[in-house]
Scaffold this motif. Structure first.
Motif, PDB file in Angstrom:
ATOM      1  N   UNK A  25      -1.534  -5.831   6.130  1.00 46.33           N
ATOM      2  CA  UNK A  25      -0.189  -6.169   5.667  1.00 46.33           C
ATOM      3  C   UNK A  25       0.845  -5.102   6.004  1.00 46.33           C
ATOM      4  N   UNK A  26       0.474  -4.142   6.826  1.00 49.49           N
ATOM      5  CA  UNK A  26       1.356  -3.002   7.077  1.00 49.49           C
ATOM      6  C   UNK A  26       2.644  -3.402   7.789  1.00 49.49           C
ATOM      7  N   UNK A  27       2.573  -4.421   8.634  1.00 50.51           N
ATOM      8  CA  UNK A  27       3.748  -4.802   9.423  1.00 50.51           C
ATOM      9  C   UNK A  27       4.604  -5.843   8.720  1.00 50.51           C
ATOM     10  N   UNK A  28       4.200  -6.271   7.538  1.00 52.74           N
ATOM     11  CA  UNK A  28       4.937  -7.306   6.842  1.00 52.74           C
ATOM     12  C   UNK A  28       6.266  -6.753   6.331  1.00 52.74           C
ATOM     13  N   UNK A  29       7.341  -7.468   6.563  1.00 54.99           N
ATOM     14  CA  UNK A  29       8.665  -6.986   6.155  1.00 54.99           C
ATOM     15  C   UNK A  29       8.844  -7.153   4.661  1.00 54.99           C
ATOM     16  N   UNK A  30       9.876  -6.489   4.127  1.00 58.67           N
ATOM     17  CA  UNK A  30      10.186  -6.600   2.709  1.00 58.67           C
ATOM     18  C   UNK A  30      10.498  -8.047   2.355  1.00 58.67           C
ATOM     19  N   UNK A  31      11.238  -8.714   3.240  1.00 59.50           N
ATOM     20  CA  UNK A  31      11.603 -10.115   2.967  1.00 59.50           C
ATOM     21  C   UNK A  31      10.350 -10.977   2.908  1.00 59.50           C
ATOM     22  N   UNK A  32       9.414 -10.777   3.838  1.00 56.37           N
ATOM     23  CA  UNK A  32       8.179 -11.549   3.827  1.00 56.37           C
ATOM     24  C   UNK A  32       7.399 -11.296   2.546  1.00 56.37           C
ATOM     25  N   UNK A  33       7.399 -10.030   2.088  1.00 52.94           N
ATOM     26  CA  UNK A  33       6.693  -9.712   0.860  1.00 52.94           C
ATOM     27  C   UNK A  33       7.280 -10.458  -0.328  1.00 52.94           C
ATOM     28  N   UNK A  34       8.598 -10.539  -0.360  1.00 51.22           N
ATOM     29  CA  UNK A  34       9.243 -11.265  -1.451  1.00 51.22           C
ATOM     30  C   UNK A  34       8.922 -12.750  -1.372  1.00 51.22           C
ATOM     31  N   UNK A  92     -15.575  -3.531   9.480  1.00 50.40           N
ATOM     32  CA  UNK A  92     -15.759  -2.588  10.591  1.00 50.40           C
ATOM     33  C   UNK A  92     -14.467  -2.333  11.350  1.00 50.40           C
ATOM     34  N   UNK A  93     -13.335  -2.619  10.736  1.00 50.25           N
ATOM     35  CA  UNK A  93     -12.053  -2.447  11.404  1.00 50.25           C
ATOM     36  C   UNK A  93     -11.731  -0.962  11.610  1.00 50.25           C
ATOM     37  N   UNK A  94     -10.775  -0.708  12.479  1.00 48.35           N
ATOM     38  CA  UNK A  94     -10.413   0.658  12.851  1.00 48.35           C
ATOM     39  C   UNK A  94     -10.079   1.505  11.622  1.00 48.35           C
ATOM     40  N   UNK A  95     -10.776   2.621  11.495  1.00 53.88           N
ATOM     41  CA  UNK A  95     -10.509   3.554  10.409  1.00 53.88           C
ATOM     42  C   UNK A  95     -11.202   3.233   9.104  1.00 53.88           C
ATOM     43  N   UNK A  96     -11.820   2.066   9.007  1.00 55.71           N
ATOM     44  CA  UNK A  96     -12.524   1.694   7.783  1.00 55.71           C
ATOM     45  C   UNK A  96     -13.921   2.302   7.789  1.00 55.71           C
ATOM     46  N   UNK A 154      -6.429   6.748  11.722  1.00 56.17           N
ATOM     47  CA  UNK A 154      -5.587   5.593  12.007  1.00 56.17           C
ATOM     48  C   UNK A 154      -6.264   4.381  11.391  1.00 56.17           C
ATOM     49  N   UNK A 155      -5.631   3.777  10.408  1.00 55.13           N
ATOM     50  CA  UNK A 155      -6.264   2.714   9.630  1.00 55.13           C
ATOM     51  C   UNK A 155      -5.717   1.354  10.007  1.00 55.13           C
ATOM     52  N   UNK A 156      -6.601   0.387  10.073  1.00 57.77           N
ATOM     53  CA  UNK A 156      -6.161  -1.006  10.178  1.00 57.77           C
ATOM     54  C   UNK A 156      -5.686  -1.457   8.807  1.00 57.77           C
ATOM     55  N   UNK A 157      -4.439  -1.867   8.713  1.00 64.29           N
ATOM     56  CA  UNK A 157      -3.870  -2.345   7.450  1.00 64.29           C
ATOM     57  C   UNK A 157      -3.286  -3.730   7.695  1.00 64.29           C
TER      58      UNK A 157
END
Length: 249
Positions: free
Chosen positions: A237-246, A87-91, A232-235
């Motif tokens: 992992x949207x704020x995760x940096x490239x370094x964090x992803x690696x 039920x998050x925003x935009x879902x 406007x969607x709740x994501x």
């Protein structure tokens, strides 16, 4: 139709499932295994709308088929609380469940029941007394879901949508009548697309099961508008940096 069966839980032989018409308007996107469930795991898939040219809608709907625990009110509450994760925003989400509990204002009174196990299953103890279990309904409404039958009755001129779904078979020790314990809920944004909601009730259906099936019909044009509407969607992992992803890969 293609079937998507919930993950099987040991000791649970009534698995939930969702079926999609092969080649139909609704297209399968992904399936999610809900093995956390305390009793019957819900079936959970994501779908998109297929347009006339074969392209898929940018937004999707999370569909859930569930059967809440009949013998534990705390499990039922936890199952309803899990629904808030969709039920998050935009879902967008659509739920059909046997809730084994009641709408706010329905259920009981419990005097005259000699089936004490049933009373214990359908009530909870709080503040020194037992209460009719309507907590799943309260929880779903609190997080922003709309019950389809209520919407059809209040906004589509279909009061029969609120009809009961169970209780028409005789059970020793249960003196009272029928109640609606099977209910469908969806994200409020989907409400304009609902065209009708029906509790299907025939003698044949009553012979086949002690629960009546529910049918929701949706307006295709309205559904297309909603699933193509920017949101406007709740994501997570949207704020995760490239370094964090690696680092997490």
């Amino acid at each position: 139709m293609d079937g998507y069966i919930a993950v099987h839980r040991p000791g649970s032989n009534n698995d939930n499932a969702i079926f999609l018409k092969r080649g139909g308007r609704l297209s399968y996107v992904d399936e999610y295994e809900q093995s956390w469930a305390p009793w019957h795991a819900p079936a959970n898939i994501a779908i998109k709308l297929r347009d006339d040219d074969g392209t898929l809608s940018p937004r999707q709907i999370s569909c859930v088929s569930g059967h809440a625990c009949y013998w534990c009110t705390d499990y039922r509450l936890a199952e309803a609380q899990w629904c808030s994760t969709l039920a998050k925003t935009g879902w967008l989400a659509l739920h059909f469940w046997d809730w084994n509990s009641y709408r706010v204002g329905e259920g009981g009174p419990w005097g005259g029941y000699t089936d004490h196990a049933f009373v214990a299953n359908r009530t909870y103890f709080e503040g020194g007394r037992r209460h009719t279990d309507d907590r799943p309904d309260r929880e779903l409404l609190t997080v922003g879901y709309v019950e389809m039958a209520r919407h059809a009755a209040q906004h589509l001129g279909q009061p029969e949508a609120m009809a009961p779904t169970a209780g028409y078979r005789d059970h020793p020790g249960r003196p009272h009548g029928m109640y609606c314990i099977d209910r469908g809920y969806f994200s409020g944004e989907l409400a304009p697309a609902l065209a009708s909601f029906t509790v299907c009730d025939t003698p044949k259906l009553r012979r086949l099961s002690d629960h009546l099936p529910l049918r929701a019909e949706f307006d295709l044009a309205q559904m297309r508008t909603i699933l193509h509407r920017p949101a406007t969607m709740y994501r997570p992992n949207a704020e995760r940096s490239h370094h964090e992803g690696e680092t997490r890969a």
